[in-house]
Design an enzyme around this catalytic site. Structure first.
Site, PDB file in Angstrom:
ATOM      1  N   ASP A  16      52.181 129.546  26.635  1.00 35.75           N
ATOM      2  CA  ASP A  16      51.217 128.656  27.280  1.00 35.75           C
ATOM      3  C   ASP A  16      51.898 128.018  28.496  1.00 35.75           C
ATOM      4  O   ASP A  16      53.034 128.356  28.837  1.00 35.75           O
ATOM      5  CB  ASP A  16      50.690 127.606  26.289  1.00 35.75           C
ATOM      6  CG  ASP A  16      51.767 126.694  25.722  1.00 35.75           C
ATOM      7  OD1 ASP A  16      52.883 126.620  26.297  1.00 35.75           O
ATOM      8  OD2 ASP A  16      51.491 126.035  24.710  1.00 35.75           O
ATOM      9  N   ALA A  17      51.238 127.065  29.121  1.00 34.79           N
ATOM     10  CA  ALA A  17      51.765 126.437  30.330  1.00 34.79           C
ATOM     11  C   ALA A  17      53.077 125.697  30.079  1.00 34.79           C
ATOM     12  O   ALA A  17      53.870 125.500  31.001  1.00 34.79           O
ATOM     13  CB  ALA A  17      50.729 125.482  30.915  1.00 34.79           C
TER      14      ALA A  17
END
Length: 140
Positions: A16-17
């Site tokens: 994810d980010a």
């Protein structure tokens, strides 16, 4: 006997980010390990079996312990936990070194491709799985 395992490197596409592995990717890693486990018995496309049979995921119990991160090198295990005529259950782990990150119990069912109803595993496959299961049980 050590469980079957494969190495998996965490790439940016897996995260994810925040650089943490997205939860569903652990299931993908486990799928790869089961596939390679079966490939070791000569099943090139283990989800598609002889006689119009398929192997499908019936259920998955997953426990997430610690996050894997970008560029980690993981080890993903596959070990038969239970074997029946129409299914096999795999106990699986995702490890970073000795650290347990994720564990799962995955039931894979054999079904008729057309009706999607349970069917017996092919005899040869059952024999291979049973031998692996017995070897693992004896050495545990």
């Amino acid at each position: 006997m050590q469980p079957f395992n494969i190495p998996v490197r965490v790439y940016i596409e897996d995260t994810d980010a925040g650089g943490i592995v997205y939860y569903v990717n652990y299931l993908k890693y486990m799928e790869r390990s089961r596939t390679e486990f079966l490939r070791g018995f000569g099943y090139d496309k283990p989800a598609i079996l002889e006689g119009g049979l398929l192997l499908v995921v019936h259920s998955a119990q997953i426990n997430y312990r610690r996050p894997a991160r970008l560029d980690n090198l993981l080890s993903v295990t596959a070990q038969i936990h239970k074997l029946a005529r129409t299914y096999v259950e795999f106990q699986q782990q995702v490890l970073r070194g000795e650290e347990l990150l994720c564990e799962g119990l995955i039931r894979i069912a054999c079904v008729d491709a057309e009706s999607m109803k349970p069917s017996a595993l092919p005899a040869t496959m059952y024999q291979h799985l049973d031998q692996s299961f017995r070897l693992n049980t004896i050495e545990s």
